[in-house]
Design a protein around this motif. Structure first.
Motif, PDB file in Angstrom:
ATOM      1  N   ALA A 205      -7.903 -20.451  -1.975  1.00 24.40           N
ATOM      2  CA  ALA A 205      -6.472 -20.735  -2.139  1.00 24.40           C
ATOM      3  C   ALA A 205      -5.656 -19.449  -2.192  1.00 24.40           C
ATOM      4  O   ALA A 205      -4.669 -19.280  -1.472  1.00 24.40           O
ATOM      5  CB  ALA A 205      -6.236 -21.566  -3.393  1.00 24.40           C
ATOM      6  N   VAL A 206      -6.067 -18.526  -3.071  1.00 28.55           N
ATOM      7  CA  VAL A 206      -5.354 -17.257  -3.203  1.00 28.55           C
ATOM      8  C   VAL A 206      -5.460 -16.449  -1.913  1.00 28.55           C
ATOM      9  O   VAL A 206      -4.478 -15.827  -1.475  1.00 28.55           O
ATOM     10  CB  VAL A 206      -5.913 -16.451  -4.392  1.00 28.55           C
ATOM     11  CG1 VAL A 206      -5.351 -15.033  -4.394  1.00 28.55           C
ATOM     12  CG2 VAL A 206      -5.578 -17.151  -5.707  1.00 28.55           C
ATOM     13  N   ALA A 207      -6.642 -16.462  -1.292  1.00 32.06           N
ATOM     14  CA  ALA A 207      -6.835 -15.682  -0.066  1.00 32.06           C
ATOM     15  C   ALA A 207      -6.015 -16.236   1.097  1.00 32.06           C
ATOM     16  O   ALA A 207      -5.337 -15.483   1.815  1.00 32.06           O
ATOM     17  CB  ALA A 207      -8.319 -15.658   0.299  1.00 32.06           C
ATOM     18  N   LEU A 208      -6.040 -17.543   1.292  1.00 31.29           N
ATOM     19  CA  LEU A 208      -5.353 -18.141   2.440  1.00 31.29           C
ATOM     20  C   LEU A 208      -3.843 -18.181   2.262  1.00 31.29           C
ATOM     21  O   LEU A 208      -3.107 -18.258   3.251  1.00 31.29           O
ATOM     22  CB  LEU A 208      -5.897 -19.555   2.682  1.00 31.29           C
ATOM     23  CG  LEU A 208      -7.348 -19.626   3.161  1.00 31.29           C
ATOM     24  CD1 LEU A 208      -7.837 -21.066   3.216  1.00 31.29           C
ATOM     25  CD2 LEU A 208      -7.498 -18.972   4.531  1.00 31.29           C
ATOM     26  N   LEU A 209      -3.375 -18.105   1.021  1.00 32.23           N
ATOM     27  CA  LEU A 209      -1.928 -18.083   0.812  1.00 32.23           C
ATOM     28  C   LEU A 209      -1.315 -16.774   1.321  1.00 32.23           C
ATOM     29  O   LEU A 209      -0.101 -16.671   1.463  1.00 32.23           O
ATOM     30  CB  LEU A 209      -1.597 -18.273  -0.674  1.00 32.23           C
ATOM     31  CG  LEU A 209      -0.136 -18.616  -0.992  1.00 32.23           C
ATOM     32  CD1 LEU A 209       0.246 -19.979  -0.400  1.00 32.23           C
ATOM     33  CD2 LEU A 209       0.121 -18.613  -2.493  1.00 32.23           C
ATOM     34  N   PHE A 210      -2.174 -15.793   1.618  1.00 31.00           N
ATOM     35  CA  PHE A 210      -1.689 -14.533   2.187  1.00 31.00           C
ATOM     36  C   PHE A 210      -0.851 -14.787   3.436  1.00 31.00           C
ATOM     37  O   PHE A 210       0.133 -14.086   3.683  1.00 31.00           O
ATOM     38  CB  PHE A 210      -2.868 -13.627   2.563  1.00 31.00           C
ATOM     39  CG  PHE A 210      -3.474 -12.883   1.404  1.00 31.00           C
ATOM     40  CD1 PHE A 210      -3.164 -13.216   0.094  1.00 31.00           C
ATOM     41  CD2 PHE A 210      -4.369 -11.851   1.621  1.00 31.00           C
ATOM     42  CE1 PHE A 210      -3.728 -12.530  -0.987  1.00 31.00           C
ATOM     43  CE2 PHE A 210      -4.927 -11.151   0.559  1.00 31.00           C
ATOM     44  CZ  PHE A 210      -4.617 -11.495  -0.742  1.00 31.00           C
ATOM     45  N   GLY A 211      -1.248 -15.781   4.226  1.00 38.57           N
ATOM     46  CA  GLY A 211      -0.520 -16.075   5.456  1.00 38.57           C
ATOM     47  C   GLY A 211       0.924 -16.463   5.176  1.00 38.57           C
ATOM     48  O   GLY A 211       1.858 -15.931   5.799  1.00 38.57           O
ATOM     49  N   TRP A 212       1.108 -17.371   4.222  1.00 36.62           N
ATOM     50  CA  TRP A 212       2.480 -17.779   3.865  1.00 36.62           C
ATOM     51  C   TRP A 212       3.238 -16.614   3.259  1.00 36.62           C
ATOM     52  O   TRP A 212       4.428 -16.437   3.524  1.00 36.62           O
ATOM     53  CB  TRP A 212       2.447 -18.952   2.885  1.00 36.62           C
ATOM     54  CG  TRP A 212       3.835 -19.351   2.468  1.00 36.62           C
ATOM     55  CD1 TRP A 212       4.671 -20.231   3.103  1.00 36.62           C
ATOM     56  CD2 TRP A 212       4.568 -18.845   1.344  1.00 36.62           C
ATOM     57  NE1 TRP A 212       5.875 -20.298   2.445  1.00 36.62           N
ATOM     58  CE2 TRP A 212       5.844 -19.458   1.369  1.00 36.62           C
ATOM     59  CE3 TRP A 212       4.275 -17.929   0.326  1.00 36.62           C
ATOM     60  CZ2 TRP A 212       6.819 -19.186   0.393  1.00 36.62           C
ATOM     61  CZ3 TRP A 212       5.238 -17.661  -0.631  1.00 36.62           C
ATOM     62  CH2 TRP A 212       6.498 -18.288  -0.590  1.00 36.62           C
ATOM     63  N   GLN A 213       2.570 -15.825   2.425  1.00 34.76           N
ATOM     64  CA  GLN A 213       3.234 -14.701   1.764  1.00 34.76           C
ATOM     65  C   GLN A 213       3.818 -13.722   2.784  1.00 34.76           C
ATOM     66  O   GLN A 213       4.982 -13.314   2.672  1.00 34.76           O
ATOM     67  CB  GLN A 213       2.241 -13.972   0.855  1.00 34.76           C
ATOM     68  CG  GLN A 213       1.838 -14.778  -0.363  1.00 34.76           C
ATOM     69  CD  GLN A 213       0.605 -14.263  -1.069  1.00 34.76           C
ATOM     70  OE1 GLN A 213      -0.013 -14.955  -1.873  1.00 34.76           O
ATOM     71  NE2 GLN A 213       0.208 -13.032  -0.762  1.00 34.76           N
ATOM     72  N   VAL A 214       3.006 -13.341   3.759  1.00 33.60           N
ATOM     73  CA  VAL A 214       3.477 -12.407   4.781  1.00 33.60           C
ATOM     74  C   VAL A 214       4.590 -13.041   5.602  1.00 33.60           C
ATOM     75  O   VAL A 214       5.622 -12.413   5.880  1.00 33.60           O
ATOM     76  CB  VAL A 214       2.309 -11.965   5.691  1.00 33.60           C
ATOM     77  CG1 VAL A 214       2.824 -11.134   6.870  1.00 33.60           C
ATOM     78  CG2 VAL A 214       1.289 -11.161   4.890  1.00 33.60           C
ATOM     79  N   GLY A 215       4.407 -14.302   5.974  1.00 35.71           N
ATOM     80  CA  GLY A 215       5.422 -14.994   6.769  1.00 35.71           C
ATOM     81  C   GLY A 215       6.730 -15.130   6.016  1.00 35.71           C
ATOM     82  O   GLY A 215       7.812 -14.877   6.571  1.00 35.71           O
ATOM     83  N   ALA A 216       6.667 -15.515   4.747  1.00 37.94           N
ATOM     84  CA  ALA A 216       7.880 -15.680   3.946  1.00 37.94           C
ATOM     85  C   ALA A 216       8.603 -14.357   3.757  1.00 37.94           C
ATOM     86  O   ALA A 216       9.837 -14.291   3.779  1.00 37.94           O
ATOM     87  CB  ALA A 216       7.532 -16.287   2.589  1.00 37.94           C
ATOM     88  N   ALA A 217       7.838 -13.276   3.582  1.00 40.52           N
ATOM     89  CA  ALA A 217       8.449 -11.959   3.410  1.00 40.52           C
ATOM     90  C   ALA A 217       9.165 -11.520   4.682  1.00 40.52           C
ATOM     91  O   ALA A 217      10.278 -10.986   4.636  1.00 40.52           O
ATOM     92  CB  ALA A 217       7.383 -10.935   3.020  1.00 40.52           C
ATOM     93  N   ILE A 218       8.537 -11.759   5.825  1.00 40.20           N
ATOM     94  CA  ILE A 218       9.146 -11.372   7.105  1.00 40.20           C
ATOM     95  C   ILE A 218      10.422 -12.174   7.349  1.00 40.20           C
ATOM     96  O   ILE A 218      11.449 -11.622   7.773  1.00 40.20           O
ATOM     97  CB  ILE A 218       8.139 -11.575   8.251  1.00 40.20           C
ATOM     98  CG1 ILE A 218       6.991 -10.565   8.132  1.00 40.20           C
ATOM     99  CG2 ILE A 218       8.832 -11.435   9.607  1.00 40.20           C
ATOM    100  CD1 ILE A 218       5.872 -10.778   9.120  1.00 40.20           C
ATOM    101  N   VAL A 219      10.369 -13.475   7.094  1.00 44.26           N
ATOM    102  CA  VAL A 219      11.564 -14.322   7.263  1.00 44.26           C
ATOM    103  C   VAL A 219      12.686 -13.846   6.347  1.00 44.26           C
ATOM    104  O   VAL A 219      13.857 -13.774   6.746  1.00 44.26           O
ATOM    105  CB  VAL A 219      11.212 -15.800   6.978  1.00 44.26           C
ATOM    106  CG1 VAL A 219      12.480 -16.646   6.893  1.00 44.26           C
ATOM    107  CG2 VAL A 219      10.296 -16.346   8.075  1.00 44.26           C
ATOM    108  N   ALA A 220      12.351 -13.499   5.106  1.00 41.69           N
ATOM    109  CA  ALA A 220      13.359 -13.036   4.158  1.00 41.69           C
ATOM    110  C   ALA A 220      13.981 -11.712   4.603  1.00 41.69           C
ATOM    111  O   ALA A 220      15.196 -11.517   4.511  1.00 41.69           O
ATOM    112  CB  ALA A 220      12.728 -12.882   2.767  1.00 41.69           C
TER     113      ALA A 220
END
Length: 214
Positions: A191-206
């Motif tokens: 869960a923590v490892a795969l959430l990396f994808g959303w984290q990077v994507g959300a940061a780029i969108v922001a």
């Protein structure tokens, strides 16, 4: 507002890098307490590596709230986003308990073991499962939070649908990890490892939104 957005987005990216880098360097511990303490004691960077992972976790727990910066106060999905981020934050805090154990008590025990006190291995064997089980429950919460986060992303007008997909990937992989794998296996941390994808994507969108706004 743009400054806050950039700060949180950068914190999210830096935290992901620190936690991911530390996790990539982390060996898979196996065997009894004596073998694991010997492995820990043979790595001079052990404590530093785990301190970096803790620093990264803290930055992620702070940075994920970039998702709310600039969101319309009356948006119907804001409560769901708040709930999702709160659950994920609590889950990450619980997950970090094992990292904290490894950075502190385990590192100290390895030093005592290396100095010739083999009896410390029994204490390690009794205490380590506590951290592992905390990490298991933490990853379970992160997976549940990711389900809600994915739904909120999908229903929020103007948000890229691929962010919802990335959150759901973390949810599915995370639930599979905590249900089907032992606490000592790296797959349990899905869960923590795969959430990396959303984290990077959300940061780029922001960051893109902040650049357009400025």
């Amino acid at each position: 507002m743009e400054t806050l957005t950039r700060t949180l987005a950068i914190a999210l990216l830096l935290g992901t890098l620190l936690l991911g880098g530390g996790a990539a360097m982390h060996p898979i511990l196996s065997g009894g307490g004596s073998m694991e303490l010997g492995m820990i004691g043979s790595m001079p960077i052990w404590r530093t590596m785990h301190l970096c992972m803790l620093a990264g976790t803290g930055l992620i727990m702070t940075g994920i709230w970039v998702r709310l910066v600039g969101a319309p106060a009356g948006s119907a999905t804001v409560p769901a986003v708040v709930a999702a981020l709160a659950i994920i934050t609590i889950g990450m805090a619980l997950d970090s308990m094992n990292t904290t154990f490894m950075a502190g008590p385990a590192w100290h025990m390895a030093g005592v073991f290396s100095a010739g006190d083999a009896s410390i291995a029994r204490q390690f064997e009794l205490l380590h499962p506590v951290g592992l089980m905390a990490a298991r429950f933490g990853n379970y919460l992160v997976a549940l939070g990711a389900i809600v986060l994915g739904a909120a992303e999908w229903m929020t007008a103007g948000r890229p649908r691929w962010l919802a997909v990335l959150a759901w990937i973390a949810a599915v992989g995370g639930l599979a990890g905590v249900i089907f794998f032992d606490e000592s296996s790296p797959e349990m941390l899905g869960a923590v490892a795969l959430l990396f994808g959303w984290q990077v994507g959300a940061a780029i969108v922001a960051l893109r939104s902040a650049r357009v706004a400025s």
